[in-house]
Scaffold this motif. Structure first.
Motif, PDB file in Angstrom:
ATOM      1  N   VAL A 214      12.077   4.710   8.043  1.00 34.23           N
ATOM      2  CA  VAL A 214      11.542   6.061   7.891  1.00 34.23           C
ATOM      3  C   VAL A 214      10.333   6.260   8.798  1.00 34.23           C
ATOM      4  N   PHE A 215       9.471   5.262   8.881  1.00 36.67           N
ATOM      5  CA  PHE A 215       8.262   5.387   9.695  1.00 36.67           C
ATOM      6  C   PHE A 215       8.573   5.331  11.182  1.00 36.67           C
TER       7      PHE A 215
ATOM      8  N   GLY B  18       3.104  12.509   3.169  1.00 38.36           N
ATOM      9  CA  GLY B  18       2.954  13.469   2.070  1.00 38.36           C
ATOM     10  C   GLY B  18       4.289  13.972   1.556  1.00 38.36           C
ATOM     11  N   ILE B  19       5.230  14.210   2.459  1.00 38.38           N
ATOM     12  CA  ILE B  19       6.561  14.689   2.071  1.00 38.38           C
ATOM     13  C   ILE B  19       7.321  13.615   1.305  1.00 38.38           C
ATOM     14  N   SER B  20       7.162  12.353   1.730  1.00 40.84           N
ATOM     15  CA  SER B  20       7.943  11.279   1.112  1.00 40.84           C
ATOM     16  C   SER B  20       7.416  10.867  -0.263  1.00 40.84           C
TER      17      SER B  20
ATOM     18  N   PRO C 106       9.921   1.704  -2.082  1.00 44.31           N
ATOM     19  CA  PRO C 106       8.896   2.671  -1.685  1.00 44.31           C
ATOM     20  C   PRO C 106       7.712   2.627  -2.665  1.00 44.31           C
ATOM     21  N   ASN C 107       6.878   1.610  -2.504  1.00 47.98           N
ATOM     22  CA  ASN C 107       5.749   1.405  -3.408  1.00 47.98           C
ATOM     23  C   ASN C 107       4.428   1.468  -2.641  1.00 47.98           C
ATOM     24  N   VAL C 108       3.356   1.001  -3.259  1.00 45.14           N
ATOM     25  CA  VAL C 108       2.034   1.041  -2.636  1.00 45.14           C
ATOM     26  C   VAL C 108       2.009   0.215  -1.348  1.00 45.14           C
ATOM     27  N   ALA C 109       2.576  -0.985  -1.390  1.00 44.55           N
ATOM     28  CA  ALA C 109       2.618  -1.844  -0.199  1.00 44.55           C
ATOM     29  C   ALA C 109       3.430  -1.196   0.917  1.00 44.55           C
ATOM     30  N   PHE C 110       4.475  -0.469   0.542  1.00 40.28           N
ATOM     31  CA  PHE C 110       5.318   0.222   1.521  1.00 40.28           C
ATOM     32  C   PHE C 110       4.500   1.211   2.341  1.00 40.28           C
ATOM     33  N   TYR C 111       3.627   1.963   1.678  1.00 40.54           N
ATOM     34  CA  TYR C 111       2.814   2.943   2.396  1.00 40.54           C
ATOM     35  C   TYR C 111       1.689   2.265   3.185  1.00 40.54           C
ATOM     36  N   GLY C 112       1.230   1.120   2.712  1.00 40.86           N
ATOM     37  CA  GLY C 112       0.284   0.341   3.503  1.00 40.86           C
ATOM     38  C   GLY C 112       0.927  -0.116   4.804  1.00 40.86           C
ATOM     39  N   MET C 113       2.197  -0.554   4.704  1.00 39.76           N
ATOM     40  CA  MET C 113       2.950  -0.943   5.891  1.00 39.76           C
ATOM     41  C   MET C 113       3.142   0.253   6.818  1.00 39.76           C
ATOM     42  N   GLY C 114       3.406   1.417   6.236  1.00 43.18           N
ATOM     43  CA  GLY C 114       3.599   2.620   7.036  1.00 43.18           C
ATOM     44  C   GLY C 114       2.366   2.986   7.844  1.00 43.18           C
ATOM     45  N   LEU C 115       1.207   2.900   7.212  1.00 42.28           N
ATOM     46  CA  LEU C 115      -0.044   3.195   7.918  1.00 42.28           C
ATOM     47  C   LEU C 115      -0.294   2.184   9.029  1.00 42.28           C
TER      48      LEU C 115
ATOM     49  N   PRO D 121      -4.869  -3.570  -2.033  1.00 39.68           N
ATOM     50  CA  PRO D 121      -5.536  -4.044  -0.805  1.00 39.68           C
ATOM     51  C   PRO D 121      -4.687  -3.860   0.445  1.00 39.68           C
ATOM     52  N   ILE D 122      -3.352  -3.958   0.319  1.00 40.30           N
ATOM     53  CA  ILE D 122      -2.476  -3.744   1.466  1.00 40.30           C
ATOM     54  C   ILE D 122      -2.572  -2.299   1.938  1.00 40.30           C
ATOM     55  N   LEU D 123      -2.602  -1.385   0.971  1.00 37.75           N
ATOM     56  CA  LEU D 123      -2.753   0.036   1.306  1.00 37.75           C
ATOM     57  C   LEU D 123      -4.111   0.297   1.955  1.00 37.75           C
ATOM     58  N   ALA D 124      -5.150  -0.323   1.411  1.00 39.29           N
ATOM     59  CA  ALA D 124      -6.502  -0.132   1.957  1.00 39.29           C
ATOM     60  C   ALA D 124      -6.595  -0.666   3.384  1.00 39.29           C
TER      61      ALA D 124
END
Length: 214
Positions: free
Chosen positions: A38-39, A89-91, A112-121, A185-188
């Motif tokens: 997706v990213f 934001g959409i996802s 699609p969890n917190v770590a997933f969005y950390g990876m995306g960033l 912490p991964i998201l941060a």
């Protein structure tokens, strides 16, 4: 001035595919899908938009306006940031819906969890850090910039999708409340890296674009 330039980017310079690929965040609803891809769609949308701008001579047109070159770069950077944050934001609501309604774990890779969005960033930050300075070195070679940026970002996606299959990294793939907190912490780290990488990409791009003779 920057708001006027950003408005120009959104109305004139941005290719429709930039917005279409931002909508790919809904793919987190698809069972058995490698969600990290997706990213990567975001990078493809950015590339098409920059290639479209090259063919329409958008950079040359913008530099003819009463603005400095650094403002031209800044407007492009803000366009990318809006596209990337828009995709996240959409996802998000669809990720919540998926984790709420579908109990079956994703057999392909990360949930699609917190770590997933950390990876995306992290992916977005790496993409920006490579794509923008490479493109603004000539303000023309969008294809080269895209290929160079997609190599490490694709490797990150592949690595994460494989890594979560190992028992030691089960918590990275989990959607349990305790594990979601553990993933913060991964998201941060991803958020911090994204911020610094994007700012660095902007500054390097400005220095390179100042030397470009259009």
């Amino acid at each position: 001035m920057i708001f006027n330039l950003l408005y120009k980017e959104l109305r004139l310079a941005a290719h429709p595919n930039l917005f279409i690929f931002a909508l790919m965040g809904v793919l987190v609803l698809v069972p058995g899908y490698p969600y990290g891809i997706v990213f990567l769609f975001s990078g493809l949308g950015i590339y098409i938009s920059f290639m479209y701008g090259r063919e329409t001579q958008d950079i040359y047109y913008t530099t003819l306006l009463p603005v400095r070159k650094r403002e031209t770069v800044k407007a492009k950077c803000w366009l990318i940031v809006l596209a990337q944050m828009g995709q996240i934001g959409i996802s998000l609501p669809f990720a919540v819906l998926r984790n709420t309604l579908i109990s079956q774990r994703n057999p392909v890779g990360i949930e699609p969890n917190v770590a997933f969005y950390g990876m995306g960033l992290l992916i977005f930050g790496v993409f920006n850090l490579i794509f923008l300075p490479t493109f603004f070195k000539t303000a023309y070679k969008a294809g080269k910039a895209f290929v160079l940026a997609m190599i490490p970002t694709t490797l990150i996606v592949i690595t994460v999708e494989i890594l979560v299959h190992f028992p030691a990294f089960h918590w990275v793939d989990s959607i349990a409340a305790a594990d979601l907190i553990r993933q913060l912490p991964i998201l941060a780290i991803g958020g911090i890296f994204y911020s610094f990488a994007t700012v660095a990409a902007y500054r390097i791009s400005v220095k390179r674009f100042e030397k470009v003779d259009l």
